[in-house]
Design an enzyme around this catalytic site. Structure first.
Site, mmCIF file in Angstrom:
data_model
loop_
_atom_site.group_PDB
_atom_site.id
_atom_site.type_symbol
_atom_site.label_atom_id
_atom_site.label_comp_id
_atom_site.label_asym_id
_atom_site.label_seq_id
_atom_site.Cartn_x
_atom_site.Cartn_y
_atom_site.Cartn_z
ATOM 1 N N LYS A 120 30.912 24.730 14.660
ATOM 2 C CA LYS A 120 32.306 24.255 14.735
ATOM 3 C C LYS A 120 32.649 23.295 13.606
ATOM 4 C CE LYS A 120 33.352 25.157 19.485
ATOM 5 N NZ LYS A 120 33.215 24.700 20.832
ATOM 6 N N LYS A 168 30.376 35.549 18.661
ATOM 7 C CA LYS A 168 30.675 35.512 20.110
ATOM 8 C C LYS A 168 32.192 35.549 20.327
ATOM 9 C CE LYS A 168 31.148 30.626 20.811
ATOM 10 N NZ LYS A 168 30.986 29.432 21.495
ATOM 11 N N LYS A 174 37.566 31.261 22.095
ATOM 12 C CA LYS A 174 38.975 30.886 22.258
ATOM 13 C C LYS A 174 39.656 30.657 20.923
ATOM 14 C CE LYS A 174 37.832 28.329 26.398
ATOM 15 N NZ LYS A 174 37.254 27.086 26.825
HETATM 16 P P1 TYM Z 1 33.394 26.244 27.101
HETATM 17 O O1 TYM Z 1 34.582 25.670 27.746
HETATM 18 O O2 TYM Z 1 33.440 26.512 25.637
HETATM 19 O O3 TYM Z 1 33.014 27.580 27.816
HETATM 20 C C1 TYM Z 1 32.967 27.670 29.238
HETATM 21 C C2 TYM Z 1 31.803 28.541 29.653
HETATM 22 O O4 TYM Z 1 31.987 29.856 29.120
HETATM 23 C C3 TYM Z 1 30.791 30.262 28.452
HETATM 24 N N1 TYM Z 1 31.154 31.154 27.327
HETATM 25 C C4 TYM Z 1 30.662 32.374 27.161
HETATM 26 N N2 TYM Z 1 29.788 33.095 27.885
HETATM 27 C C5 TYM Z 1 29.502 34.343 27.453
HETATM 28 N N3 TYM Z 1 30.059 34.884 26.321
HETATM 29 C C6 TYM Z 1 30.930 34.187 25.568
HETATM 30 N N4 TYM Z 1 31.469 34.722 24.480
HETATM 31 C C7 TYM Z 1 31.273 32.868 25.971
HETATM 32 N N5 TYM Z 1 32.094 31.915 25.467
HETATM 33 C C8 TYM Z 1 32.006 30.863 26.308
HETATM 34 C C9 TYM Z 1 30.175 28.958 27.964
HETATM 35 O O5 TYM Z 1 28.807 29.118 27.694
HETATM 36 C C10 TYM Z 1 30.456 28.047 29.132
HETATM 37 O O6 TYM Z 1 29.474 28.218 30.120
HETATM 38 N N6 TYM Z 1 30.598 22.107 26.911
HETATM 39 C C11 TYM Z 1 31.023 23.228 27.717
HETATM 40 C C12 TYM Z 1 31.769 22.802 28.945
HETATM 41 C C13 TYM Z 1 31.060 21.752 29.724
HETATM 42 C C14 TYM Z 1 30.014 21.972 30.662
HETATM 43 C C15 TYM Z 1 29.671 20.696 31.129
HETATM 44 C C16 TYM Z 1 29.363 23.113 31.118
HETATM 45 C C17 TYM Z 1 31.309 20.429 29.657
HETATM 46 N N7 TYM Z 1 30.465 19.798 30.491
HETATM 47 C C18 TYM Z 1 28.642 20.532 32.065
HETATM 48 C C19 TYM Z 1 28.345 22.933 32.059
HETATM 49 C C20 TYM Z 1 28.002 21.657 32.510
HETATM 50 C C21 TYM Z 1 31.938 24.119 26.911
HETATM 51 O O7 TYM Z 1 32.496 23.711 25.931
HETATM 52 O O8 TYM Z 1 32.104 25.372 27.434
#
Ligand code: TYM
Length: 341
Positions: A119, A207, A210
């Site tokens: 990023k 991947k 968003k």
């Molecule tokens: P975030 O918001 O970017 O994504 C949310 C969840 O979606 C999963 N994900 C994917 N899984 C499969 N294929 C993809 N292309 C894909 N894109 C996203 C991410 O792995 C995630 O599980 N930091 C985290 C959010 C967070 C969090 C936490 C998660 C904050 N605190 C504590 C677990 C526990 C994040 O930015 O995910």
């Protein structure tokens, strides 16, 4: 004795996409169905994580509330008394614990995080928030002693970091935290072979994300089912003329197979077998397009019927209870590091 915790969060800086749904939301809802009663289920919106990369701040609150509705549309049972939904910033202990954990986390560790490298790459101004975001994530997990954290492949490294920080602090201060269990054991618990990584439809080596600007490689949960089906029909494949599950040589085809398997809740091996010997990709794409269309039609129907009053009630009661739980961990940490007696 209090129940063990399963926890995950999904950011609200944009609409959720199929990768978020299949990688994290659906596994969490499945775990609730399987384990509610036995485990505590925490599903939250990490709203403070939303602006680690630039966003439209005027839409954040609305997007956060919308994403909470998505949880319900995905099948989360909010009447279940072991389930909690909340907004990270409504529980100040998340921020407070982050400040403490920061002093027990190394710059070197954070610099190695793939998400930070990807990023931040090529950007002139990378915020300290982006760099520090895995520590806030560690606080999210450790405040509740979560043992299982269903996430997609891109977040696995952050769960490992959380485990390392917890073990490091336990070694220094005694049994302060419950570290999340090792990734291998997490996968066994979730009956997964590996964490899911849904790819971009146009560039399947990347991947699904968003931040894709054209939107053509991403299926948003708000896409019309017809448009989503068109995106699948236009997905990049290859010219090998065989259907194989191999991300090295056929990432586009493998991605379609993974989508079909997870949407239809079938083992990937069974799905691959069905297309064995086929030399055209048309039939596979058509089946995936149909599965996505059916899924979105059903999902969007459920979304329109979410009871907002019930949701708000659950949100407020969950936030009150989780403040108590989080503050109890925070006080323990404050005492251990010498801030309180
Ligand atoms: P975030 O918001 O970017 O994504 C949310 C969840 O979606 C999963 N994900 C994917 N899984 C499969 N294929 C993809 N292309 C894909 N894109 C996203 C991410 O792995 C995630 O599980 N930091 C985290 C959010 C967070 C969090 C936490 C998660 C904050 N605190 C504590 C677990 C526990 C994040 O930015 O995910």
């Amino acid at each position: 004795m209090s129940k063990q915790v399963i926890l995950t969060g999904l950011r609200a800086n944009n609409d959720l996409h199929l990768g978020n749904y299949l990688g994290a939301l659906l596994p969490m809802v499945d775990l609730q169905k399987k384990y509610a009663g036995e485990y505590q289920i925490n599903l939250f919106v990490p709203d403070l994580h939303s602006f680690t990369t630039p966003i439209d701040h005027s839409k954040l609150y609305e997007q956060t509330m919308h994403n909470l509705k998505l949880f319900v549309a995905a099948g989360l049972d909010i009447e279940n008394s072991d389930t909690y939904i909340y907004r990270q910033s409504y529980i100040p202990a998340h921020s407070e614990l982050t400040v403490i954990l920061n002093s027990f986390t190394y710059m070197g560790e954070l610099s190695r995080m793939t998400q930070f490298k990807e990023k931040g790459e090529g950007k002139q101004n990378v915020s300290a928030g982006l760099f520090d975001y895995p520590v806030l994530m560690a606080a999210d997990i450790l405040l509740y002693g979560a043992m299982y954290v269903p996430v997609g492949a891109d977040q696995t490294q952050h769960v490992e970091l959380t485990r390392n920080i917890a073990i490091r602090m336990n070694n220094k201060f005694g049994e302060l935290f419950t570290p999340p269990v090792e990734i291998k054991k997490q996968l066994e618990f979730m009956s997964q072979n590996e964490r899911l990584r849904i790819r971009d439809l146009v560039q399947p080596t990347k991947k699904m994300s968003k931040s894709d600007e054209s939107g053509m490689g991403v299926i948003f949960l708000s896409d019309s089912p017809e448009i989503a089906a068109k995106k699948i029909m236009g997905a990049t494949t290859d010219s090998m003329g065989k259907v194989q599950y191999d991300y090295e040589t056929q990432p586009g085809v493998s991605n379609l197979l993974d989508m079909l398997a997870t949407l239809s809740n079938e083992p990937i091996g069974n799905v691959v077998k069905r297309y064995e010997g086929q030399v055209q990709y048309g039939p596979l794409k058509k089946d995936v397009a149909e599965a996505v269309k059916t899924f979105l039609t059903d999902f969007q129907g459920k979304l329109a019927n979410v009871n907002t009053d019930k949701l708000m009630h659950k949100l407020e009661s969950s936030e009150a209870e989780m403040n108590v739980m989080a503050n109890s961990t925070l006080t323990k940490v404050q005492k251990a590091v010498g801030l309180r007696q």
